[in-house]
Design a protein around this motif. Structure first.
Motif, PDB file in Angstrom:
ATOM      1  N   UNK B 299       0.812  -1.225   0.000  1.00 43.33           N
ATOM      2  CA  UNK B 299       0.000   0.000   0.000  1.00 43.33           C
ATOM      3  C   UNK B 299       0.844   1.273   0.000  1.00 43.33           C
ATOM      4  N   UNK B 300       2.125   1.154   0.359  1.00 43.30           N
ATOM      5  CA  UNK B 300       2.940   2.369   0.376  1.00 43.30           C
ATOM      6  C   UNK B 300       3.413   2.758  -1.018  1.00 43.30           C
ATOM      7  N   UNK B 301       3.316   1.808  -1.962  1.00 45.97           N
ATOM      8  CA  UNK B 301       3.852   2.050  -3.293  1.00 45.97           C
ATOM      9  C   UNK B 301       2.770   1.998  -4.367  1.00 45.97           C
ATOM     10  N   UNK B 302       1.906   1.028  -4.228  1.00 47.42           N
ATOM     11  CA  UNK B 302       0.888   0.815  -5.256  1.00 47.42           C
ATOM     12  C   UNK B 302      -0.485   1.204  -4.727  1.00 47.42           C
ATOM     13  N   UNK B 303      -0.569   2.450  -4.243  1.00 44.37           N
ATOM     14  CA  UNK B 303      -1.840   2.966  -3.744  1.00 44.37           C
ATOM     15  C   UNK B 303      -2.891   2.888  -4.851  1.00 44.37           C
TER      16      UNK B 303
END
Lengths: 458, 458
Positions: B299-303
């Protein structure tokens, strides 16, 4: 008055950008003029990651010595698998790995540069498995008991990806609880290991994190090492992000106990600005485990009847064949600024982070998610319309939409870049990463002003 | 008279080279003059892989447009995981992959650039396994039947390395027989698959080779496709070396049937001179298999709440996190010379190889190991003292020592580089690989003269 400066990005919608770039590959070539225009277009529409206001990720900034090393690497275009075709780089890689190991606290050991920290983490997993069950190399996992990996809930996602890729399975990655600061709780680790054993599984790897991706937390390595020793489990430290603190006398305490680990992943392309990709996998082992585990002894490449010491042919230590040279840029930069220069770089990033933290406390709309232990500053921006309304039923919901909205404006105006994400039960917050020594107080003040400018009307 | 020219290598014994390079990394930095000297030393003692007499490996030569692309990639230093940080490169990679797929014969599909062909081959293995048993991602191989891979005895060693790494095990790589030319025998494949099934295993992948490493053989893809279809097995083509023939109208027949494969590995850093690393993994699948198999949804990269189409965030298709940009150099070179220029490059390599083959036939000491199908020329050099003595008991033993002896002299004199190896029951022979368009007839004649000069007294 508006001051013009180089944008961090020139945002274009994908369809528009595709048209601007004229992507299509055709039968005939183009004129040099046209090609030069293309090079300019590529540069123009690419993100300026070396811009001091690119604070989006755990890379950014530029070191010109490293850049020279990267250009030279490209010009020399060789493959790091034998001394024969890469004599200089074989020796350089050995030296750089040795020096990194010394910082970990090891006087001997092994290692290899990998295409990214995810690959390093997989290497740790494969070696730990092989050490316990050497037959896995020939026979695979068939007939072996279920193997389990332990890592904290805030560790990098590559641990799960690695477990899936290596045939271990994501469900066999046991998630260990973290404290409020995001650090693994060793007591929970101990319990989870015991539980896993009682369920018939074989715990074989603990993957600790030094510098978690979002919060920048450091797992308590010394206490985790006690647990690993007690259960005789391979201790791996994913220090892809945080490893560079080892250069700093002031901050290396964050990794106290790392010398007790079996392996460490450390990416100098992050905080040290070596340039992508530069990922060291370090190993305490002196029994040639890396080669025994990964070798295939290809006779066309690793001939044993060569006229020099074939132990210099490092290629069979990896699961790659072609392997890019990633050591020169780091070696050249290290020669240029010395270990003391590296330490200063790390210390400066901490000073920047502390500055930002203090400034945020002084401004009304900034709310820290947690006290920063490292250089990740996690914060919510609360627009004026939402202040004092924490009790409203839709508060969290609205708050979660603030960061994406500001991010969109920031990208479209191109003034700076910073990332956001949710974490566990916390809604979207910004994670600001300061690492480039080129970042000034002015840049940091700009950053805070700009967040306010972009978000005050939300 | 001796004509001086740039050496291919400046051979130094490892200990001497280590001293010359002054490897040690210290606390303090160095002057710019000293650093400039270091850069010169690194260049001086590195192998000149772009030299027309570097014929040692399946890379070599230089394309200046690709080199410009590589410098630009380094300068822009970004990470190919999201559109946000790599808008230009996300689009470029999609376009290059699409164009490569078109050459394979697919109008749609998927793909990704990998850090080397070995990684591409592993991706094929992981996808084939996941397609058959999607639960492997979460549960691992536990509880699954034994899975078997099929590849020829002359395929690249990465198939075995991959099987070990993915937990399948080297013993579960079933070796299929080859004919005299080094091509997989489809009838033997069919039999081995049946045998494996009868032993309770589940055959799940056939890894064919287009351009074997040593002989340059092309497996008969059409006939192998029949076998794969019959048994419903994933067909992968390791065309890391040979894939580039698809550009050539004249030679693409060597890969007839490749469009029936499920996946293809193709390294433009080899014959096309794109520069290391440039490895495309191509996929016929249109069901998002790559992402489904590899994703971790960090979730921190592929929001998912980004303001643009998050399908452009390609990073979750890989098992890497940081991923180097490998597409720009190929795209720029392709724009510069067009598909027709690529085709000419391939055709020229064939012409060079045929020239060498003819010249060898005219010279007494050169004996071809096999008729070259591709641009690998495998040959023994028979020194005058051994000619006509094939019946002597120690002939093969002596012959096996000729190539290493010549190689040592060649390296120490630095005049050229070519590799050697044994293969199956054949003792050491040279494998000459011609690929750089900068190689001239004069270079090839020199090569033959030089082999004689270096080996005539053995």
């Amino acid at each position: 008055m508006h001051v013009f400066f180089l944008q961090v990005c020139e945002w274009r919608e994908p369809e528009e950008l595709a048209q601007l770039l004229d992507l299509e590959l055709k039968a005939t070539g183009e004129s040099q003029d046209r090609l030069l225009q293309r090079v300019q277009d590529v540069a123009k529409y690419s993100i300026k990651t070396s811009h001091p206001r690119f604070l989006n990720q755990q890379f950014g900034g530029v070191d010109y010595h490293a850049l020279a090393g990267r250009f030279l690497t490209e010009a020399l275009n060789t493959n790091l698998f034998t001394y024969e075709v890469a004599p200089v780089f074989v020796l350089l890689e050995m030296e750089v790995l040795k020096s990194l190991r010394q910082l970990v606290g090891w006087t001997q050991g092994d290692g290899i540069f990998c295409p990214g920290g995810s690959a390093s983490n997989m290497y740790a997993m494969n070696l730990a498995r092989y050490r316990l069950f050497p037959e896995v190399k020939s026979q695979g996992l068939y007939g072996l008991p279920r193997l389990t990996v332990f890592t904290s809930s805030q560790s990098h996602y590559s641990v799960k990806k690695g477990a899936a890729f290596l045939g271990i399975g994501i469900d066999n990655v046991i998630v260990v609880k973290v404290d409020d600061g995001g650090c693994m709780i060793p007591e929970d680790l101990d319990e989870k290991i015991k539980l896993s054993k009682s369920q018939g599984a074989v715990p074989f790897l603990v993957s600790c994190t030094s510098g978690t991706t979002v919060q920048g937390a450091f797992d308590p390595l010394d206490r985790i090492a006690d647990v690993c020793e007690k259960h005789k489990i391979w201790m791996h430290v994913d220090a892809a992000w945080g490893g560079s603190v080892l250069f700093s006398e002031q901050h290396r305490h964050l990794m106290k106990g790392v010398d007790r680990a079996n392996s460490v992943a450390w990416n100098p392309h992050k905080m040290l600005l070596a340039g992508l990709q530069c990922s060291a996998f370090l190993l305490q082992d002196t029994t040639n485990l890396l080669k025994r585990c990964h070798s295939a002894n290809a006779t066309y490449l690793f001939q044993q009847d060569k006229f020099y010491d074939v132990n210099l042919d490092c290629g069979d230590k990896t699961v790659q064949c072609s392997r890019k040279v990633d050591c020169l840029k780091l070696w050249l930069m290290w020669k240029a600024i010395g270990s003391s220069g590296m330490a200063q770089r790390v210390d400066k990033a901490f000073i920047h982070a502390r500055y930002l933290e203090e400034q945020m406390k002084k401004r009304e709309g900034f709310h820290l998610v947690c006290k920063p232990e490292f250089v990740n500053i996690c914060f919510w921006f609360i627009p004026p319309s939402m202040r004092g309304k924490e009790q409203n039923a839709d508060y969290q919901d609205r708050l979660g939409k603030v960061a994406p909205a500001i991010k969109e404006r920031m990208m479209k105006q191109g003034t700076m870049m910073v990332g956001y994400q949710p974490l566990a039960d916390k809604v979207n917050f910004f994670r600001l990463v300061v690492l480039s020594p080129q970042v000034s107080t002015k840049d940091m003040d700009f950053f805070l002003d700009e967040i306010e400018r972009l978000g005050n009307d939300l």
